[in-house]
Design an enzyme around this catalytic site. Sequence first.
Site, PDB file in Angstrom:
ATOM      1  N   GLU A 335      -1.113  -3.690  -3.025  1.00  0.00           N
ATOM      2  CA  GLU A 335      -1.734  -2.472  -2.518  1.00  0.00           C
ATOM      3  C   GLU A 335      -1.896  -1.456  -3.647  1.00  0.00           C
ATOM      4  OE1 GLU A 335      -0.160  -2.225   2.127  1.00  0.00           O
ATOM      5  OE2 GLU A 335       0.887  -1.099   0.565  1.00  0.00           O
ATOM      6  N   CYS A 336      -3.085  -0.927  -3.797  1.00  0.00           N
ATOM      7  CA  CYS A 336      -3.366   0.205  -4.676  1.00  0.00           C
ATOM      8  C   CYS A 336      -2.810  -0.053  -6.088  1.00  0.00           C
ATOM      9  CB  CYS A 336      -2.818   1.492  -4.066  1.00  0.00           C
ATOM     10  SG  CYS A 336      -3.600   2.996  -4.718  1.00  0.00           S
TER      11      CYS A 336
END
Length: 448
Positions: A335-336
């Site tokens: 994620e991210c």
Amino acid sequence: MAQCPALFISAPASGQGKTTITAALARHHRRQGRRVRVFKTGPDFLDPMILERASGAPVLSLDLWMVGESACRELLAQAAAQADLILIEGVMGLYDGTPSSADLAAAFGVPVVAVISAQAMAQTFGAVAFGLAHYRDDVPMRGVFANRVGSPRHAQMLEAALPPGLEWMGSIASAADIELPDRHLGLHQAAEIADLDKRLDKAADALACTPLAGLPPVVQFGPTQAPVSASDPLRPDSGARPGPLPRLLEGAHIAVARDAAFSFIYPANLALLDTLGARVSFFSPLADEPAPDTATALYLPGGYPELHAATLARNARAADSVRAHAAAGKPVFAECGGMLYLLESLTNADGTTTPMLGVLPGHVQMRTRFTALGMQQLDGPLGTMTGHTFHYSHVSTPLTPVLHATRPQSDAAGEAVYRSGPIVATYMHSYWPSNPAFTAALFHGNAF
């Protein structure tokens, strides 16, 4: 039905000092021997780190959309049954967003204290307080607290400006040794503030003689009543009470990257992995710790890889272990910031380019302003997963997205979800309890 003294700390806008005051209040009551549970409104990773240090207990998220009303009610009821005090920190201004902090306070009847930064303000303080108190009739406004007051005389002027019926909860002076440092994306992480406990203690000392330091009114928190099937991983806002979940990750070993570069982790997400039967362990790419060979899946959360790019690039043992895990065909969910770590290179805002792992094709360019911010959701074969996005970077990749997130109040496309072999990567930060079956599928490698 559980009951507990509870208070909602909000403000007219961001930057008023909500987190400082909430943390100081939590530390004050903890020093009095009380069990304090703090919640944070909306999606946030940084404020909860500070609030956890202040209160001594994990800080969970409350949000009527991302978490769901019934799940919020359940979390509050559980906390009320165990704690002596519940504090809820709002997000942005009291009425900002849909749903807003005001919606949350009204839904559960939690009295609100507005923290107003009074710097460069006198009688207008009363007008701001009046507007907050009377904008909506259903919001249980208790009073106002003045932050960053210049002098005792200044505090007297502010108190005198309050309209009738609105309680003065006290004030605190502006002080460099109390304020919490910040940067892009929000406050500094708790572990990065060397004198954090000293700051919290000083802030608690300053609050101790104010009306805010007293115990707030008791609020009743009733759990939801509808039953739920053990095989039905419902959305938290579906109206059903969470029941026993199937152990969909029994036998799985999920290794989580966790350090100053990878720290944007919801406690509720890790708790869900445990509930679903997974063994969870941690490793630090910043400390050049390899991901364990026994891991069946990796989770690379968001954080600040851009602040530690050179160190991450040098740490070959950690990098090689992640590459080997992916090469073996074992699931990786990033994620991210975790996704940025997997790309070929990262270029900071000053133009410095640093090589990353190169297991995903593409490059990332850091920007000086937000490139995305807001609530989003994923709609996959196993239903909906809620979450949010916030980042200062832009990714260029030849990969074709397998899915795009959607926005709850817009037709514009949300974040892309990429899949390359066993790797699933996206900018979106997911709130896993919103869909346990979807979560389990991510770590089994068959979510899409």
